[in-house]
Design a protein around this motif. Structure first.
Motif, mmCIF file in Angstrom:
data_model
loop_
_atom_site.group_PDB
_atom_site.id
_atom_site.type_symbol
_atom_site.label_atom_id
_atom_site.label_comp_id
_atom_site.label_asym_id
_atom_site.label_seq_id
_atom_site.Cartn_x
_atom_site.Cartn_y
_atom_site.Cartn_z
ATOM 1 N N TYR A 180 -90.031 81.139 84.326
ATOM 2 C CA TYR A 180 -89.914 82.218 83.361
ATOM 3 C C TYR A 180 -88.794 83.428 84.002
ATOM 4 N N GLY A 181 -88.755 83.052 85.253
ATOM 5 C CA GLY A 181 -87.780 84.203 86.179
ATOM 6 C C GLY A 181 -86.414 83.423 85.854
ATOM 7 N N THR A 182 -86.241 82.111 85.814
ATOM 8 C CA THR A 182 -84.913 81.354 85.709
ATOM 9 C C THR A 182 -84.527 81.591 84.223
ATOM 10 N N SER A 183 -85.698 81.518 83.265
ATOM 11 C CA SER A 183 -85.167 81.522 81.987
ATOM 12 C C SER A 183 -84.902 82.753 81.599
ATOM 13 N N ARG A 184 -85.383 84.170 81.883
ATOM 14 C CA ARG A 184 -85.103 85.416 81.761
ATOM 15 C C ARG A 184 -83.564 85.520 82.099
ATOM 16 N N ALA A 185 -83.245 84.973 83.425
ATOM 17 C CA ALA A 185 -82.001 85.153 83.673
ATOM 18 C C ALA A 185 -80.867 84.682 82.849
ATOM 19 N N TRP A 186 -80.994 83.258 82.357
ATOM 20 C CA TRP A 186 -80.054 82.719 81.578
ATOM 21 C C TRP A 186 -79.873 83.388 80.197
ATOM 22 N N MET A 187 -81.356 83.642 79.661
ATOM 23 C CA MET A 187 -81.602 84.161 78.110
ATOM 24 C C MET A 187 -80.577 85.563 78.114
#
Lengths: 196, 196
Positions: free
Chosen positions: A126-133
């Protein structure tokens, strides 16, 4: 040698798909190596030969799932770039595979339990997904969204909407138009004008 | 007689709170009557005297949880009416009780599994919740929301945002400002003008 390796890879994948299915139906806590083994016609020892523990099997299942999703996210974009349209496409794709969505819903929710073997996987994911999103949103909609929202606020809301709709859709597929509601949320973010 | 009945009610509630805790930590599938009994200093038979099965215990735990949430939803409103502000207040209240939120996140997600004893509870709960939430939204924001959304579309999005934020917040409480993000979503629905 080459054929043997191919057979081994096929068997690995067969076990992973069976495990995904069993995790989807019982969660990680309720799943047993024995029930996974039974589905692929192996003994428990046979499964453990490929994957040394239930934790390891779970980790590989989650990786497989993410790989397959990424294919979908990347394929329709130009030059592999992820866009809001490809994300909406992923939601449409998910609406055609309730089994996979169910496994993700059950496992991600279970992972909030302290010491769950997938907790770090989901926390980091979720951390990396929030960043790329946030970057995808910024690239398409700019720094400032309707109501003064930032891309960094919109990104966790985007994943919240995806996850929360999956739960309601799995419980009531006839009542919840998951892709349509996701697109409605996107249009809120885009600030499309009200038809007057 | 009256005192005995009081003691019985207290013991029932004590068991329910222990069960909530165990369900939160292990999910329904992973929880055992034995571990619940241990927490309250009873035998398994002792617990089964109050609640005849694990399914029954789960049903009562879910009812208790909803009753307590409803108190919060109703209390701050005028004349008991639920408003968007009281819903935002519930999200703030939830941010102070991760244990309860965790039990709800794990149990609701598990309930999508076919034949799960809480499946009907959650299916019906979401159905009725979406209906009253659509009315709350209509009463405050009218029939047409930004980007042409209807209250019937906004209601499932509202619960999706609540549920999805809970998952991300449980995994990363330091990164996710759950009440702030929920209010950001509300401001999207209200169509507050961009600051220019």
């Amino acid at each position: 040698m080459v054929r043997r390796r191919g057979a081994r890879e096929n068997r690995r994948e067969e076990i992973l798909l069976a495990a995904l299915d069993v995790f989807a139906q019982r969660g990680y806590t309720g799943a047993s190596i024995a029930s996974i083994a039974e589905r692929v016609g192996l003994s428990q020892q046979g499964v453990l030969h490929y994957f040394p523990s239930k934790d390891r099997l779970l980790a590989e299942v989650l990786r497989l799932r993410d790989e397959r999703n990424l294919d979908v996210l990347v394929l329709p974009g130009e030059g592999g770039a992820i866009t809001l349209e490809t994300v909406a496409g992923l939601v449409e794709y998910n609406a055609q595979r309730p089994g996979i969505v169910q496994s993700f819903t059950v496992l991600s929710a279970e992972s909030v339990i302290e010491d769950h073997p997938a907790r770090n996987f989901f926390k980091e994911r979720y951390g990396t997904s929030r960043a790329w999103m946030a970057e995808v949103i910024r690239a398409e909609l700019g720094d400032e969204l309707p109501a003064g929202l930032t891309p960094e606020q919109a990104a966790p809301l985007m994943f919240a909407v995806m996850d929360g709709l999956q739960l309601q859709w799995l419980l009531a597929p006839d009542e919840i138009d998951m892709p349509g509601l996701f697109r409605a949320f996107l249009s809120l973010l885009k600030g499309a004008p009200r038809p007057s």
